[in-house]
Design an enzyme around this catalytic site. Structure first.
Site, PDB file in Angstrom:
ATOM      1  N   GLU A  20       0.827  -1.214   0.000  1.00 12.90           N
ATOM      2  CA  GLU A  20       0.000   0.000   0.000  1.00 12.90           C
ATOM      3  C   GLU A  20       0.860   1.262   0.000  1.00 12.90           C
ATOM      4  O   GLU A  20       2.084   1.210   0.140  1.00 12.90           O
ATOM      5  CB  GLU A  20      -0.952  -0.056   1.201  1.00 12.90           C
ATOM      6  CG  GLU A  20      -1.896  -1.247   1.081  1.00 12.90           C
ATOM      7  CD  GLU A  20      -2.954  -1.332   2.164  1.00 12.90           C
ATOM      8  OE1 GLU A  20      -2.813  -0.664   3.214  1.00 12.90           O
ATOM      9  OE2 GLU A  20      -3.925  -2.079   1.950  1.00 12.90           O
ATOM     10  N   CYS A  24      -1.923  -4.499  -5.607  1.00  6.77           N
ATOM     11  CA  CYS A  24      -2.512  -5.750  -5.117  1.00  6.77           C
ATOM     12  C   CYS A  24      -1.498  -6.895  -5.180  1.00  6.77           C
ATOM     13  O   CYS A  24      -0.570  -6.889  -6.002  1.00  6.77           O
ATOM     14  CB  CYS A  24      -3.716  -6.138  -5.956  1.00  6.77           C
ATOM     15  SG  CYS A  24      -5.150  -5.096  -5.726  1.00  6.77           S
ATOM     16  N   GLU A  46      -1.903  -9.911  -6.332  1.00  8.37           N
ATOM     17  CA  GLU A  46      -1.914 -10.655  -7.607  1.00  8.37           C
ATOM     18  C   GLU A  46      -1.085  -9.921  -8.662  1.00  8.37           C
ATOM     19  O   GLU A  46      -0.296 -10.533  -9.385  1.00  8.37           O
ATOM     20  CB  GLU A  46      -3.352 -10.815  -8.125  1.00  8.37           C
ATOM     21  CG  GLU A  46      -4.265 -11.599  -7.206  1.00  8.37           C
ATOM     22  CD  GLU A  46      -5.011 -10.719  -6.215  1.00  8.37           C
ATOM     23  OE1 GLU A  46      -4.422  -9.737  -5.709  1.00  8.37           O
ATOM     24  OE2 GLU A  46      -6.185 -11.022  -5.941  1.00  8.37           O
ATOM     25  N   CYS A  49      -9.507  -8.263  -7.639  1.00  9.94           N
ATOM     26  CA  CYS A  49     -10.268  -7.078  -8.062  1.00  9.94           C
ATOM     27  C   CYS A  49     -10.326  -7.027  -9.595  1.00  9.94           C
ATOM     28  O   CYS A  49      -9.641  -7.785 -10.289  1.00  9.94           O
ATOM     29  CB  CYS A  49      -9.619  -5.808  -7.505  1.00  9.94           C
ATOM     30  SG  CYS A  49      -8.108  -5.325  -8.352  1.00  9.94           S
ATOM     31  N   CYS A  96      -6.940  -6.562 -11.390  1.00  8.19           N
ATOM     32  CA  CYS A  96      -6.117  -7.779 -11.345  1.00  8.19           C
ATOM     33  C   CYS A  96      -6.649  -8.842 -12.311  1.00  8.19           C
ATOM     34  O   CYS A  96      -5.869  -9.582 -12.911  1.00  8.19           O
ATOM     35  CB  CYS A  96      -6.054  -8.338  -9.935  1.00  8.19           C
ATOM     36  SG  CYS A  96      -5.006  -7.370  -8.829  1.00  8.19           S
TER      37      CYS A  96
HETATM   38  N1  THU Z   1      -6.212  -6.538  -2.311  1.00 13.47           N
HETATM   39  C1  THU Z   1      -5.349  -7.414  -2.927  1.00 13.47           C
HETATM   40  O1  THU Z   1      -4.125  -7.279  -2.809  1.00 13.47           O
HETATM   41  N2  THU Z   1      -5.880  -8.424  -3.640  1.00 13.47           N
HETATM   42  C2  THU Z   1      -7.208  -8.730  -3.695  1.00 13.47           C
HETATM   43  O2  THU Z   1      -7.577  -9.735  -4.281  1.00 13.47           O
HETATM   44  C3  THU Z   1      -8.198  -7.837  -3.066  1.00 13.47           C
HETATM   45  C4  THU Z   1      -7.641  -6.615  -2.433  1.00 13.47           C
HETATM   46  C5  THU Z   1      -5.646  -5.494  -1.445  1.00 13.47           C
HETATM   47  C6  THU Z   1      -5.760  -4.082  -1.892  1.00 13.47           C
HETATM   48  C7  THU Z   1      -5.615  -3.341  -0.570  1.00 13.47           C
HETATM   49  O3  THU Z   1      -4.231  -3.233  -0.248  1.00 13.47           O
HETATM   50  C8  THU Z   1      -6.249  -4.274   0.443  1.00 13.47           C
HETATM   51  O4  THU Z   1      -6.290  -5.552  -0.188  1.00 13.47           O
HETATM   52  C9  THU Z   1      -7.637  -3.877   0.871  1.00 13.47           C
HETATM   53  O5  THU Z   1      -8.434  -3.584  -0.207  1.00 13.47           O
END
Ligand code: THU
Length: 136
Positions: free
Chosen positions: A44, A53, A55, A92, A95
């Site tokens: 983040e 993310c 993925e 998401c 991704c």
């Molecule tokens: N996030 C991912 O890394 N992958 C997912 O499949 C869903 C969401 C992350 C984005 C953010 O850092 C946190 O999860 C909360 O949304």
């Protein structure tokens, strides 16, 4: 490499997530067509929208190392410090499109919650019907 083994890699990768803002740690493991496993975690940023993310992190790392096809993806995620977190961190929309760039539509995404109670095995064709492609 079985789905359970790939999920174990994703679970381990989540430990390196950098999530000071959401507190939601995600790990991803991708299996490439040559049998290599590459992991990633969400990273983040204080400018929230720049967060990466798990993925996308795993896939772009694999591609930067030379991979051009991924054949499976595993994802494990949940709230940090809550061993009972029941969320299924399905990829998401962004991704999904990034997976589609390097996968056939029969690729399966394995998603498991942190306690290991719930699991979803879902083909890319269901996660992202009609992905945008510049090439056939
Ligand atoms: N996030 C991912 O890394 N992958 C997912 O499949 C869903 C969401 C992350 C984005 C953010 O850092 C946190 O999860 C909360 O949304």
């Amino acid at each position: 490499m079985s789905p359970d083994e790939l999920l174990a890699e994703a679970r381990a990768a989540a430990k390196n997530a950098y999530v000071p803002y959401s507190g939601f740690a995600v790990g991803a493991a991708v299996l490439t067509s040559d049998g290599t496993v590459v992991c990633g975690a969400n990273v983040e940023n204080a400018s929230y929208g720049l967060s990466i993310c798990a993925e996308t992190n795993a896939i772009t790392t694999a591609v930067a190392a030379g991979a051009r096809e991924i054949v499976a993806v595993a994802v494990v995620g949940g709230a940090v410090g809550d061993p009972n977190a029941r969320a299924l961190a399905t990829p998401c929309g962004r991704c999904r499109q990034i997976i589609a760039e390097f996968a056939r539509e029969d690729l399966v995404v394995f998603v498991e919650d942190v306690p290991g109670n719930e699991r979803l095995d879902i083909p890319l064709a269901e996660l992202l019907p009609h992905p945008f492609r510049l090439r056939p």
